[in-house]
Design a protein around this motif. Structure first.
Motif, short mmCIF file in Angstrom:
data_model
loop_
_atom_site.label_atom_id
_atom_site.label_comp_id
_atom_site.label_asym_id
_atom_site.label_seq_id
_atom_site.Cartn_x
_atom_site.Cartn_y
_atom_site.Cartn_z
N VAL A 69 0.87 -1.17 0.00
CA VAL A 69 0.00 0.00 0.00
C VAL A 69 0.91 1.23 0.00
CG1 VAL A 69 -1.72 1.34 1.27
CG2 VAL A 69 -1.85 -1.16 1.26
N ALA A 70 0.71 2.12 -0.95
CA ALA A 70 1.47 3.37 -0.99
C ALA A 70 0.57 4.50 -0.53
CB ALA A 70 2.00 3.63 -2.41
N ALA A 71 0.82 4.99 0.67
CA ALA A 71 -0.03 6.03 1.25
C ALA A 71 0.23 7.38 0.59
CB ALA A 71 0.24 6.13 2.75
N ALA A 72 -0.84 8.15 0.41
CA ALA A 72 -0.73 9.50 -0.15
C ALA A 72 -0.52 10.48 1.00
CB ALA A 72 -1.98 9.84 -0.94
N ASN A 73 0.72 10.75 1.32
CA ASN A 73 1.07 11.63 2.43
C ASN A 73 0.57 13.05 2.14
OD1 ASN A 73 2.30 12.91 4.59
ND2 ASN A 73 4.37 12.21 4.09
N PRO A 74 -0.27 13.63 2.99
CA PRO A 74 -0.84 14.96 2.69
C PRO A 74 0.19 16.10 2.65
CG PRO A 74 -2.18 13.80 4.30
CD PRO A 74 -0.92 13.02 4.16
N LEU A 75 1.28 16.00 3.43
CA LEU A 75 2.34 17.03 3.46
C LEU A 75 1.82 18.37 3.97
CD1 LEU A 75 4.05 16.28 0.00
CD2 LEU A 75 4.56 15.26 2.23
N ARG A 76 0.92 18.32 4.95
CA ARG A 76 0.33 19.55 5.49
C ARG A 76 0.85 19.89 6.89
NH1 ARG A 76 -0.65 22.56 1.84
NH2 ARG A 76 1.11 21.29 1.16
N GLY A 77 1.09 18.89 7.70
CA GLY A 77 1.57 19.10 9.07
C GLY A 77 1.93 17.76 9.65
N LEU A 156 0.05 30.79 1.45
CA LEU A 156 -1.25 30.13 1.53
C LEU A 156 -2.34 31.01 2.16
CD1 LEU A 156 -0.08 26.59 2.66
CD2 LEU A 156 -0.76 27.32 0.37
N GLY A 157 -1.99 32.19 2.61
CA GLY A 157 -2.98 33.10 3.16
C GLY A 157 -3.21 32.97 4.64
N ASP A 158 -2.55 31.98 5.28
CA ASP A 158 -2.71 31.80 6.72
C ASP A 158 -1.39 32.04 7.45
OD1 ASP A 158 -1.27 29.62 5.93
OD2 ASP A 158 -2.57 28.12 6.87
N GLY A 159 -0.47 32.66 6.73
CA GLY A 159 0.85 32.91 7.31
C GLY A 159 1.86 31.82 7.02
N THR A 160 1.41 30.73 6.41
CA THR A 160 2.33 29.66 6.02
C THR A 160 2.46 29.65 4.50
OG1 THR A 160 0.59 27.97 5.83
CG2 THR A 160 1.58 28.29 8.01
N SER A 161 3.37 28.82 4.01
CA SER A 161 3.62 28.75 2.56
C SER A 161 3.80 27.30 2.14
CB SER A 161 4.87 29.53 2.19
OG SER A 161 4.73 30.90 2.47
N ASP A 162 3.49 27.05 0.87
CA ASP A 162 3.82 25.77 0.25
C ASP A 162 5.21 25.88 -0.36
OD1 ASP A 162 1.92 23.87 0.70
OD2 ASP A 162 0.81 24.21 -1.16
N LEU A 163 6.04 24.89 -0.09
CA LEU A 163 7.41 24.90 -0.60
C LEU A 163 7.60 23.85 -1.68
CD1 LEU A 163 9.35 25.11 2.80
CD2 LEU A 163 8.65 26.99 1.31
N SER A 164 8.25 24.24 -2.76
CA SER A 164 8.60 23.32 -3.84
C SER A 164 10.05 23.58 -4.25
CB SER A 164 7.70 23.54 -5.07
OG SER A 164 6.35 23.29 -4.77
N ILE A 165 10.66 22.59 -4.87
CA ILE A 165 12.01 22.79 -5.43
C ILE A 165 11.86 23.36 -6.82
CG2 ILE A 165 14.15 21.65 -6.12
CD1 ILE A 165 13.59 19.51 -4.02
N ARG A 166 12.60 24.40 -7.11
CA ARG A 166 12.55 25.00 -8.45
C ARG A 166 12.82 23.93 -9.50
NH1 ARG A 166 16.78 29.78 -8.40
NH2 ARG A 166 16.69 29.19 -10.62
N GLN A 167 12.00 23.95 -10.55
CA GLN A 167 12.12 22.90 -11.55
C GLN A 167 13.50 22.86 -12.20
OE1 GLN A 167 8.96 22.49 -14.40
NE2 GLN A 167 7.37 23.04 -12.91
N ASP A 168 14.09 24.03 -12.43
CA ASP A 168 15.40 24.06 -13.09
C ASP A 168 16.52 23.56 -12.19
OD1 ASP A 168 14.92 26.40 -11.53
OD2 ASP A 168 16.60 27.41 -12.50
N LEU A 169 16.26 23.46 -10.88
CA LEU A 169 17.27 22.99 -9.94
C LEU A 169 16.94 21.62 -9.36
CD1 LEU A 169 17.87 26.31 -7.94
CD2 LEU A 169 19.23 25.40 -9.85
N ARG A 194 3.89 22.00 3.06
CA ARG A 194 3.64 23.21 3.85
C ARG A 194 4.82 23.43 4.80
NH1 ARG A 194 0.20 23.50 8.56
NH2 ARG A 194 -0.57 25.62 8.95
N ASP A 195 5.35 24.63 4.82
CA ASP A 195 6.56 24.89 5.60
C ASP A 195 6.38 24.54 7.07
OD1 ASP A 195 4.87 27.02 6.24
OD2 ASP A 195 6.24 28.59 5.55
N ALA A 196 5.18 24.71 7.59
CA ALA A 196 4.93 24.40 9.01
C ALA A 196 5.17 22.93 9.31
CB ALA A 196 3.50 24.79 9.37
N ALA A 197 4.98 22.07 8.33
CA ALA A 197 5.18 20.63 8.54
C ALA A 197 6.64 20.33 8.85
CB ALA A 197 4.73 19.85 7.32
N LEU A 198 7.54 21.04 8.19
CA LEU A 198 8.97 20.81 8.40
C LEU A 198 9.45 21.33 9.74
CD1 LEU A 198 10.31 21.70 4.84
CD2 LEU A 198 9.94 19.42 5.80
#
Length: 269
Positions: A69-77, A156-169, A194-198
C-alpha cells in the motif's frame, strides 16, 4: 451371494476411506508446512514527491509476493499527516512493515507509535526524529544540505507557505542520479510541502519500541549524510545500508537495494 456383495461393498468402502484419509493426511501435511502470510508493506513518500516515486520498489516487492500500500502523504503538518497515515495502517489487516522516505520517515515515526501490528520500520534517506525534534532541526544539525537555496514558496494566506524545489534545480538537488527525462517529470509532478510541517516537533517516536532498518543515500543534498548515519545509530538500527553515490531520490534510482532492505526487515526474527 449377499455375503459376497457385502464383502465387496466393505472392501470398496475401505478403499474410499483409506483414500480419503490419505488425502486428508496430505492436506494436513501441506497445512502444517504452509508458509505464513507475508506482512503488508506500507510506503510513505516524503516532500517534493508522490506515491509514484515508489513505483520501482513496489514492482520488486510485488514480484516477491508482498502486498503493498502506498499512502498518499498529505504534506500539510506532521501531526495531521501522521494521523492520516495511521488511518491507512489501521485499515490494513495483519502485520505491517512501514517504510518512509525523507519527511515520510518523520510521519511514520509518529503514525506507528503504539501500534502492535507494525513489526518493522524502514527509513529510506529519511528523518527519524526523537520527541520534540523537527525535520528542519535535523537537516540543520550537520552541514551538507543545500535544499534551502533551491526552494520556491507560495503563500497560503494563513501565514504559512507551500514549498517546492525550483524545476530548473530539481535534478541537481533531488535526483542527480536519475535520468534527465525522468527527473524532469518528477520536477513537474512534485507535491509541495507546507513549511509548518517541516518545523513541527515530533511526538513520541515509534523507533524506540519497534525495530528499525536504515538506508543512507551517500550523495544526498537534502538530508546530510552525517545526519542520516547519526539517526540510524541513535535508533539502534538493525542494519544500515549505505549507497555511496545515491541521491536523495534513492528509491527511484536504486529500487532493488531499497526493496531488498524492506524484505530484510520483513523477514527478520
Amino acid at each position: 451371494m449377499r455375503i459376497r456383495i457385502s464383502k465387496v461393498a466393505a472392501l470398496a468402502a475401505a478403499i474410499v476411506l483409506t483414500g480419503a484419509a490419505s488425502v486428508a493426511g496430505s492436506g494436513a501435511a501441506v497445512a502444517g508446512t504452509h508458509a505464513p502470510a507475508k506482512p503488508t508493506v506500507v510506503l510513505v513518500h516524503g516532500a517534493f514527491a508522490d506515491s509514484a516515486s515508489w513505483s520501482g520498489v513496489i514492482e520488486r516487492l510485488q514480484k516477491r509476493g508482498y502486498p503493498v500500500v502506498a499512502a498518499a502523504n498529505p504534506l500539510r503538518g506532521l501531526s495531521s499527516d501522521a494521523a492520516y497515515v495511521r488511518t491507512v495502517i489501521n485499515s490494513v489487516p495483519g502485520p505491517i512493515v512501514l517504510a518512509g522516505h525523507s519527511y515520510g520517515g518523520a510521519v511514520m515515526t509518529n503514525a506507528a507509535a503504539g501500534d502492535p501490528d507494525v513489526k518493522a520500520l524502514v527509513y529510506i534517506a529519511a528523518f527519524a526524529p526523537d520527541k520534540g525534534e523537527s525535520a528542519l532541526e535535523l537537516s540543520n544539525k550537520f552541514p551538507g544540505s543545500t535544499l534551502g537555496d533551491t526552494l520556491s514558496a507560495v503563500p497560503l494566506g494563513d501565514g504559512t507557505s507551500d514549498l517546492s524545489i525550483r524545476q530548473d534545480l530539481f535534478r541537481q538537488q533531488f535526483a542527480a542520479d536519475v535520468s534527465k527525462k525522468q527527473a524532469t517529470l518528477m520536477a513537474v509532478t512534485q507535491r509541495p510541502i507546507r513549511d509548518a510541517a517541516l518545523g513541527e516537533g515530533s511526538g513520541e517516536p515509534a523507533w524506540k519500541k519497534i525495530p528499525s532498518w536504515f538506508l543512507v543515500a551517500g550523495a544526498d543534498k537534502n538530508i546530510p549524510v552525517a545526519a542520516q548515519r547519526w539517526m540510524a545509530d541513535r535508533a539502534g538500527s538493525r542494519a544500515t545500508v549505505e549507497i555511496r553515490k545515491a541521491s536523495h531520490a534513492v528509491g527511484v534510482s536504486n529500487p532493488s537495494p531499497v526493496a531488498d532492505l524492506i524484505v530484510r526487515a520483513a523477514t527478520a526474527r
